[in-house]
Design an enzyme around this catalytic site. Structure first.
Site, short mmCIF file in Angstrom:
data_model
loop_
_atom_site.label_atom_id
_atom_site.label_comp_id
_atom_site.label_asym_id
_atom_site.label_seq_id
_atom_site.Cartn_x
_atom_site.Cartn_y
_atom_site.Cartn_z
N LYS A 97 0.72 -1.28 -0.08
CA LYS A 97 -0.18 0.05 0.02
C LYS A 97 0.80 1.20 0.19
CE LYS A 97 -3.94 -2.71 1.84
NZ LYS A 97 -3.18 -3.72 2.13
P1 OMP Z 1 -7.18 -12.17 5.33
O1 OMP Z 1 -8.16 -11.55 6.19
O2 OMP Z 1 -6.38 -13.02 6.42
O3 OMP Z 1 -7.58 -13.16 4.33
O4 OMP Z 1 -6.11 -11.25 4.97
C1 OMP Z 1 -6.72 -10.09 4.00
C2 OMP Z 1 -5.31 -9.59 3.47
O5 OMP Z 1 -5.75 -8.65 2.27
C3 OMP Z 1 -4.52 -8.79 4.20
O6 OMP Z 1 -3.11 -8.83 3.84
C4 OMP Z 1 -4.95 -7.39 4.30
O7 OMP Z 1 -3.96 -6.44 4.40
C5 OMP Z 1 -5.27 -7.31 2.71
N1 OMP Z 1 -6.35 -6.42 2.23
C6 OMP Z 1 -7.71 -6.54 2.91
O8 OMP Z 1 -7.92 -7.17 3.75
N2 OMP Z 1 -8.43 -5.46 2.58
C7 OMP Z 1 -8.21 -4.54 1.67
O9 OMP Z 1 -9.11 -3.60 1.46
C8 OMP Z 1 -7.12 -4.36 0.87
C9 OMP Z 1 -6.41 -5.64 1.27
C10 OMP Z 1 -5.05 -5.56 -0.09
O10 OMP Z 1 -4.82 -4.53 -0.13
O11 OMP Z 1 -4.79 -6.76 -0.07
#
Ligand code: OMP
Length: 265
Positions: A97
């Site tokens: 990000k």
């Molecule tokens: P889990 O919730 O464990 O599946 O992880 C989600 C991953 O996606 C993490 O690395 C978050 O930082 C990322 N993420 C989000 O959860 N929400 C967003 O809106 C954007 C991201 C991202 O940019 O990947």
């Protein structure tokens, strides 16, 4: 090969839209990995080997490595070397990000694309297109721009309106119509907001969308897939991190999610 083609080729070859998130928080690693010299790398290597047959992409969120200082940074590098050597056809996303003024972005570009070798990076759009130019002009790599994030407080800024439209819609329009002139942009839209996802798909019919938020964050796979697929039944990168990598059987969880996604396609 342009990086969008790399994703599409891999997704087509294994019939999968799944991205496994290597959010390898040291504290949550099984003890058998914690005691090793390179715990996050060894854990990642195991997860990669277990899940690769179902994975069109792997996403590394840098936060979990930066927390361990230079040690964590070297474990990202080891993981990327392993992926590039053994699974060079799998799309890799650096979830950092990033975004700053243009001259500073040059440093991020070199670190993420050249030193570490990722295919794509997540970026926030707040500084505008001019500042993001060092990323956007890398036509061999992908800039994945945050549009509607998955978190509960996403509306605080993203729903603010200008000319009657919420900011996230303006981001989707700008990225689709003005920033993506080289076909090297994607958008992030959380699975937790399927209505917004459907609207983004209408605004940007041909764009690939990175969709986190299924699994641990509770987003519905069915709703996300139905809202976000393009007219070729593709165009999505469905990410899941914790619910796969910290499950009892990561291979089985990856297979189950790949299959669930395909049911709704
Ligand atoms: P889990 O919730 O464990 O599946 O992880 C989600 C991953 O996606 C993490 O690395 C978050 O930082 C990322 N993420 C989000 O959860 N929400 C967003 O809106 C954007 C991201 C991202 O940019 O990947």
């Amino acid at each position: 090969m342009p990086a969008t083609d790399k994703y599409n080729t891999r997704a087509g070859a294994i019939n999968s839209l799944l991205c496994v998130g290597l959010d390898s928080d040291y504290e949550k690693l099984p003890e058998r990995f914690q005691i090793l010299e390179n715990p996050q790398f060894e854990f990642n290597k195991w997860i990669i080997d277990e899940t690769a047959e179902f994975a069109a992409g792997f996403k590394i969120n840098m936060a979990f490595y930066e927390a361990r200082g230079e040690k964590g940074f070297s474990e990202i590098k080891l993981t990327m070397e392993y992926l590039i050597e053994k699974y060079s056809d799998i799309f890799t996303i650096c979830d950092a990000k990033r975004a700053d003024i243009g001259s500073t972005n040059k440093g991020y570009v070199e670190a993420i694309f050249d030193f570490m070798g990722f295919d794509a990076v997540t970026l926030h759009p707040y500084l505008g297109r001019e500042a993001l130019d060092p990323f956007l002009k890398r036509t061999d790599k992908i800039s994945i721009v945050l549009c509607r994030t998955s978190n509960p407080g996403a509306a605080e800024f993203q729903d603010l309106e200008s000319d009657g439209k919420p900011l996230w819609q303006i981001v989707a329009e700008k990225v689709d119509r003005q920033w993506n002139t080289s076909g090297n942009c994607m958008l992030v839209v959380g699975a937790t907001y399927p209505e917004e996802l459907a609207t983004v798909r209408k605004i940007a019919p041909g764009m690939t969308l990175l969709v986190p938020g299924v699994g641990a964050q509770g987003g519905s796979v069915e709703e996300a897939i139905k809202a976000g697929l393009d007219d070729q039944k593709k165009g999505l990168i469905i990410n899941s991190s914790r619910s796969i990598i910290f499950s009892k059987d990561p291979k089985e969880e990856a297979r189950k999610l790949r299959d669930e996604i395909n049911v709704y396609r």
